[in-house]
Enzyme design. Sequence first.
Site, PDB file in Angstrom:
ATOM      1  N   CYS A  57      16.124   2.664  82.726  1.00 54.20           N
ATOM      2  CA  CYS A  57      17.538   2.583  82.362  1.00 54.20           C
ATOM      3  C   CYS A  57      18.350   1.962  83.502  1.00 54.20           C
ATOM      4  O   CYS A  57      18.197   2.357  84.667  1.00 54.20           O
ATOM      5  CB  CYS A  57      18.082   3.977  82.039  1.00 54.20           C
ATOM      6  SG  CYS A  57      19.823   3.980  81.551  1.00 54.20           S
ATOM      7  N   CYS A  61      22.769   7.229  86.920  1.00 53.19           N
ATOM      8  CA  CYS A  61      23.045   8.665  86.839  1.00 53.19           C
ATOM      9  C   CYS A  61      22.233   9.397  87.910  1.00 53.19           C
ATOM     10  O   CYS A  61      21.000   9.297  87.944  1.00 53.19           O
ATOM     11  CB  CYS A  61      22.703   9.200  85.462  1.00 53.19           C
ATOM     12  SG  CYS A  61      23.517   8.296  84.106  1.00 53.19           S
ATOM     13  N   CYS A  64      19.088  11.648  86.985  1.00 54.52           N
ATOM     14  CA  CYS A  64      18.119  11.186  85.987  1.00 54.52           C
ATOM     15  C   CYS A  64      16.923  10.456  86.592  1.00 54.52           C
ATOM     16  O   CYS A  64      17.076   9.449  87.293  1.00 54.52           O
ATOM     17  CB  CYS A  64      18.813  10.283  84.970  1.00 54.52           C
ATOM     18  SG  CYS A  64      17.731   9.831  83.591  1.00 54.52           S
ATOM     19  N   CYS A 101      15.730  15.453  67.702  1.00 56.99           N
ATOM     20  CA  CYS A 101      16.597  14.619  68.533  1.00 56.99           C
ATOM     21  C   CYS A 101      15.765  13.523  69.191  1.00 56.99           C
ATOM     22  O   CYS A 101      14.705  13.807  69.754  1.00 56.99           O
ATOM     23  CB  CYS A 101      17.279  15.470  69.605  1.00 56.99           C
ATOM     24  SG  CYS A 101      18.144  16.911  68.945  1.00 56.99           S
ATOM     25  N   CYS A 132      19.257  13.580  65.145  1.00 55.92           N
ATOM     26  CA  CYS A 132      20.164  13.378  66.277  1.00 55.92           C
ATOM     27  C   CYS A 132      19.589  12.267  67.140  1.00 55.92           C
ATOM     28  O   CYS A 132      18.367  12.167  67.284  1.00 55.92           O
ATOM     29  CB  CYS A 132      20.319  14.662  67.096  1.00 55.92           C
ATOM     30  SG  CYS A 132      21.425  14.501  68.526  1.00 55.92           S
ATOM     31  N   CYS A 192      27.456  15.690  69.371  1.00 54.51           N
ATOM     32  CA  CYS A 192      26.758  16.593  70.290  1.00 54.51           C
ATOM     33  C   CYS A 192      27.162  16.149  71.689  1.00 54.51           C
ATOM     34  O   CYS A 192      26.834  15.039  72.115  1.00 54.51           O
ATOM     35  CB  CYS A 192      25.251  16.486  70.095  1.00 54.51           C
ATOM     36  SG  CYS A 192      24.270  17.454  71.271  1.00 54.51           S
ATOM     37  N   ARG A 270      24.277  25.005  73.056  1.00 56.35           N
ATOM     38  CA  ARG A 270      22.836  24.903  73.280  1.00 56.35           C
ATOM     39  C   ARG A 270      22.461  25.167  74.726  1.00 56.35           C
ATOM     40  O   ARG A 270      22.994  24.543  75.652  1.00 56.35           O
ATOM     41  CB  ARG A 270      22.304  23.525  72.864  1.00 56.35           C
ATOM     42  CG  ARG A 270      20.779  23.425  73.027  1.00 56.35           C
ATOM     43  CD  ARG A 270      20.236  22.082  72.609  1.00 56.35           C
ATOM     44  NE  ARG A 270      20.574  21.809  71.230  1.00 56.35           N
ATOM     45  CZ  ARG A 270      21.139  20.671  70.826  1.00 56.35           C
ATOM     46  NH1 ARG A 270      21.444  19.734  71.701  1.00 56.35           N
ATOM     47  NH2 ARG A 270      21.406  20.497  69.558  1.00 56.35           N
TER      48      ARG A 270
END
Length: 334
Positions: A57, A61, A64, A101, A132, A192, A270
């Site tokens: 990616c 972040c 991550c 998901c 999701c 979400c 969650r």
Amino acid sequence: MTTTTALRTDWTRAEISALFDLPFTELLFRAAEVHRAHHAADEVQLCTLCSIKTGGCPEDCGYCSQSASADSDVKAEKLMDVDAVLAAAAEAKAAGSQRFCMGAAWRSPKERDMDKVVAMVEGVKAMGLETCMTLGMLDAPQAQRLAAAGLDYYNHNIDTSPENYANVITTRCFEDRLETLSNVREAGISVCCGGIVGMGETRGDRVGFVHALATLPRHPESVPVNALVPVKGTVLGDMLADTPLARIDDIEFVRTVAVARITMPMSMVRLSAGRESMSAATQALCFLAGANSIFTGDKLLTAGNAGDDADAALFAKLGLKPMEGAEPMRVAAE
């Protein structure tokens, strides 16, 4: 201050801060009252998360391991074949999951990938599972196409408070997150949206994080609360390693869950990443505080998770059962 079960989007930071400051047992009592006013106290929704495109990616972040800038062992992979994703979804359904998901390590999906993504949504939906996806930022046409395919939820976390956001991510801004959420809402897809605690933030940042969610024009239908899993080779993993900040205090984590429940009464809250390192007692406190959704299975994208057998044993110990009905916010909207 009195407990309210009314849906409000006008919470002030002072009010949310006052909730965080309540004596712990009083906070849990109020959160449990709110929870029982809108949800079955003994039911927890089971969700499964599948990484349909791992690694590489371009976002930076700090938490991550899938970021191209992270010095982790995660290798960039291609988008999974549709059949492989559907096989994983079938396994998840057989294990009792209600929602499947699918996450891709993208800044945003490319048009060349949308046909496969749409086919995944349609295939999983046909199994009777809730669908999701989390694919990064979406423009309006992409959101509309996913809605037409039958996507139930789109996950796009705000991660932290607006003020702390630039300390975690620099390749996009907080407002970019809000734009995607707006595109998803306008397309008619349920939202979400949650974030991560334990990234070295202050309680004020946790107040700001909950405030940003609770003052959206409509509360997210699902609010995942993650505890940072510090991964070696990531900015935050290396920064927090061997420091007292490497793991958020369990009581403070439960406080965050409780305040989320009080301020967003009908949302599914969650208990997400970080659960594999929590004791049964800590998880029980989270359920008491209003958490009523978990990711089950052995892995969350690239991080470990408790696993189906461990969750079944925990549910048996606590007298909980998997949720089967529809979520309150979605029922109310019909």
